[in-house]
Design a protein around this motif. Structure first.
Motif, PDB file in Angstrom:
ATOM      1  N   PHE A  20       0.654  -1.137  -0.221  1.00 29.01           N
ATOM      2  CA  PHE A  20      -0.127   0.000  -0.072  1.00 29.01           C
ATOM      3  C   PHE A  20       1.056   1.734   0.174  1.00 29.01           C
ATOM      4  O   PHE A  20       1.834   1.418   0.866  1.00 29.01           O
ATOM      5  N   ALA A  21       0.434   1.910  -1.179  1.00 27.03           N
ATOM      6  CA  ALA A  21       1.809   2.990  -1.095  1.00 27.03           C
ATOM      7  C   ALA A  21       1.139   5.128  -1.442  1.00 27.03           C
ATOM      8  O   ALA A  21      -0.268   4.589  -1.597  1.00 27.03           O
ATOM      9  N   ILE A  22       1.996   5.538  -0.927  1.00 28.71           N
ATOM     10  CA  ILE A  22       1.503   6.544  -1.326  1.00 28.71           C
ATOM     11  C   ILE A  22       2.129   7.205  -2.306  1.00 28.71           C
ATOM     12  O   ILE A  22       3.220   6.617  -3.149  1.00 28.71           O
ATOM     13  N   VAL A  23       0.998   7.541  -3.487  1.00 26.86           N
ATOM     14  CA  VAL A  23       1.057   8.210  -5.130  1.00 26.86           C
ATOM     15  C   VAL A  23       1.022   9.605  -5.281  1.00 26.86           C
ATOM     16  O   VAL A  23      -0.333   9.624  -4.833  1.00 26.86           O
ATOM     17  N   LYS A  24       0.977  10.095  -5.945  1.00 28.54           N
ATOM     18  CA  LYS A  24       0.750  11.374  -6.353  1.00 28.54           C
ATOM     19  C   LYS A  24       0.027  11.561  -7.588  1.00 28.54           C
ATOM     20  O   LYS A  24       0.434  11.104  -8.613  1.00 28.54           O
ATOM     21  N   GLU A  25      -1.314  12.067  -8.050  1.00 27.26           N
ATOM     22  CA  GLU A  25      -1.936  12.298  -8.720  1.00 27.26           C
ATOM     23  C   GLU A  25      -2.486  13.363  -9.354  1.00 27.26           C
ATOM     24  O   GLU A  25      -3.311  13.988  -8.278  1.00 27.26           O
ATOM     25  N   LEU A  39       0.308  -2.375  -9.993  1.00 26.37           N
ATOM     26  CA  LEU A  39      -0.739  -1.442  -9.549  1.00 26.37           C
ATOM     27  C   LEU A  39      -2.366  -2.052 -10.275  1.00 26.37           C
ATOM     28  O   LEU A  39      -2.547  -2.854 -11.033  1.00 26.37           O
ATOM     29  N   ILE A  40      -2.440  -2.193  -8.605  1.00 23.54           N
ATOM     30  CA  ILE A  40      -5.064  -2.511  -8.623  1.00 23.54           C
ATOM     31  C   ILE A  40      -5.177  -1.555  -8.738  1.00 23.54           C
ATOM     32  O   ILE A  40      -5.334  -0.542  -7.875  1.00 23.54           O
ATOM     33  N   HIS A  41      -6.101  -1.525  -9.591  1.00 25.94           N
ATOM     34  CA  HIS A  41      -6.846  -0.159  -9.651  1.00 25.94           C
ATOM     35  C   HIS A  41      -8.205  -0.331  -8.436  1.00 25.94           C
ATOM     36  O   HIS A  41      -8.255  -0.799  -8.273  1.00 25.94           O
ATOM     37  N   GLY A  42      -8.039   0.632  -7.607  1.00 19.80           N
ATOM     38  CA  GLY A  42      -9.435   0.778  -6.672  1.00 19.80           C
ATOM     39  C   GLY A  42      -9.825   2.216  -6.022  1.00 19.80           C
ATOM     40  O   GLY A  42      -8.875   3.113  -6.923  1.00 19.80           O
ATOM     41  N   PRO A  43     -10.215   2.296  -4.802  1.00 21.11           N
ATOM     42  CA  PRO A  43      -9.845   3.757  -4.723  1.00 21.11           C
ATOM     43  C   PRO A  43      -9.197   4.116  -3.809  1.00 21.11           C
ATOM     44  O   PRO A  43      -7.756   3.371  -3.960  1.00 21.11           O
ATOM     45  N   ALA A  44      -9.425   5.184  -4.109  1.00 26.46           N
ATOM     46  CA  ALA A  44      -7.517   5.910  -3.279  1.00 26.46           C
ATOM     47  C   ALA A  44      -7.534   6.087  -1.547  1.00 26.46           C
ATOM     48  O   ALA A  44      -6.417   6.586  -1.776  1.00 26.46           O
ATOM     49  N   LEU A  45      -8.397   5.598  -1.405  1.00 25.44           N
ATOM     50  CA  LEU A  45      -8.238   5.635   0.354  1.00 25.44           C
ATOM     51  C   LEU A  45      -9.057   4.009   0.392  1.00 25.44           C
ATOM     52  O   LEU A  45     -10.269   3.789  -0.180  1.00 25.44           O
ATOM     53  N   PRO A  46      -8.640   3.079   2.520  1.00 25.34           N
ATOM     54  CA  PRO A  46      -9.397   2.227   2.211  1.00 25.34           C
ATOM     55  C   PRO A  46     -10.572   2.646   2.670  1.00 25.34           C
ATOM     56  O   PRO A  46     -11.162   3.993   2.568  1.00 25.34           O
ATOM     57  N   GLU A  47     -11.471   1.548   2.194  1.00 20.25           N
ATOM     58  CA  GLU A  47     -13.469   1.411   1.907  1.00 20.25           C
ATOM     59  C   GLU A  47     -13.507   0.652   2.729  1.00 20.25           C
ATOM     60  O   GLU A  47     -13.538  -0.809   3.629  1.00 20.25           O
ATOM     61  N   PRO A  48     -14.631   1.326   3.836  1.00 21.36           N
ATOM     62  CA  PRO A  48     -15.712   0.060   5.229  1.00 21.36           C
ATOM     63  C   PRO A  48     -15.658  -1.044   4.586  1.00 21.36           C
ATOM     64  O   PRO A  48     -16.430  -0.675   2.791  1.00 21.36           O
ATOM     65  N   VAL A  80      -1.507   9.153   4.329  1.00 21.53           N
ATOM     66  CA  VAL A  80      -2.218  10.021   3.522  1.00 21.53           C
ATOM     67  C   VAL A  80      -2.360  10.974   3.514  1.00 21.53           C
ATOM     68  O   VAL A  80      -2.261  12.514   2.859  1.00 21.53           O
ATOM     69  N   LYS A  81      -3.427  12.303   4.431  1.00 19.13           N
ATOM     70  CA  LYS A  81      -3.497  13.295   5.066  1.00 19.13           C
ATOM     71  C   LYS A  81      -2.595  14.259   5.231  1.00 19.13           C
ATOM     72  O   LYS A  81      -2.352  15.709   5.414  1.00 19.13           O
ATOM     73  N   LEU A  82      -1.583  13.442   6.149  1.00 21.46           N
ATOM     74  CA  LEU A  82      -0.464  14.281   6.298  1.00 21.46           C
ATOM     75  C   LEU A  82       0.172  14.825   5.009  1.00 21.46           C
ATOM     76  O   LEU A  82       0.696  15.833   5.073  1.00 21.46           O
ATOM     77  N   GLU A  83       0.855  14.151   3.979  1.00 23.19           N
ATOM     78  CA  GLU A  83       1.088  14.222   2.979  1.00 23.19           C
ATOM     79  C   GLU A  83       0.165  14.984   2.160  1.00 23.19           C
ATOM     80  O   GLU A  83       0.855  16.689   1.788  1.00 23.19           O
ATOM     81  N   ASN A  84      -1.003  15.301   1.786  1.00 23.76           N
ATOM     82  CA  ASN A  84      -1.233  16.327   1.475  1.00 23.76           C
ATOM     83  C   ASN A  84      -1.395  17.696   2.511  1.00 23.76           C
ATOM     84  O   ASN A  84      -1.798  18.454   1.600  1.00 23.76           O
ATOM     85  N   SER A  85      -1.535  16.963   3.947  1.00 23.95           N
ATOM     86  CA  SER A  85      -1.944  19.464   4.625  1.00 23.95           C
ATOM     87  C   SER A  85       0.123  19.745   4.232  1.00 23.95           C
ATOM     88  O   SER A  85      -0.038  20.129   4.247  1.00 23.95           O
ATOM     89  N   ALA A  86       0.988  18.741   3.934  1.00 21.77           N
ATOM     90  CA  ALA A  86       2.176  18.874   3.576  1.00 21.77           C
ATOM     91  C   ALA A  86       1.953  20.336   2.078  1.00 21.77           C
ATOM     92  O   ALA A  86       2.916  21.154   1.716  1.00 21.77           O
ATOM     93  N   ILE A  87       1.562  19.645   1.709  1.00 19.47           N
ATOM     94  CA  ILE A  87       1.191  20.468   0.254  1.00 19.47           C
ATOM     95  C   ILE A  87       0.151  21.418   0.405  1.00 19.47           C
ATOM     96  O   ILE A  87       0.544  22.593   0.285  1.00 19.47           O
TER      97      ILE A  87
END
Length: 95
Positions: A20-25, A39-48, A80-87
């Motif tokens: 499970f990786a952090i990617v920028k798109e 790469l396995i396509h799917g949701p951008a974050l874990p889903e319940p 993911v939230k940490l990386e986006n907060s830095a942006i």
């Protein structure tokens, strides 16, 4: 899609490695699932997962999908939230 780093690795019952990786798109970070480097396509974050199965509460992927515990899902979302907060912080300082 720009690969940033792996945040979680699991060895599946089949012996394959799920990463499970952090990617920028499109200027934002999200999570991505790789199985044995593919790469396995799917949701951008874990889903319940509904309903949860044993200790698995979330999933990622799409044929195959991989189950995650709440701790694993929380770790991915947090990173993911940490990386986006830095942006967002950098953008505010530019303005």
């Amino acid at each position: 899609m720009l690969f940033k780093r792996t945040v979680l690795t699991k060895i599946l019952s089949t012996g394959m490695k799920a990463e499970f990786a952090i990617v920028k798109e499109e200027g934002r970070y999200q999570a991505a699932l790789y199985i044995d480097g593919r790469l396995i396509h799917g949701p951008a974050l874990p889903e319940p997962l509904s309903p949860p199965k044993d200790d698995l509460t979330h999933w990622m992927g799409n044929h195959p999908s991989i189950g995650l515990t709440s701790d694993e899902a929380d770790k991915i979302v947090r990173e993911v939230k940490l990386e986006n907060s830095a942006i967002e912080h950098r953008l505010k300082n530019i303005e």
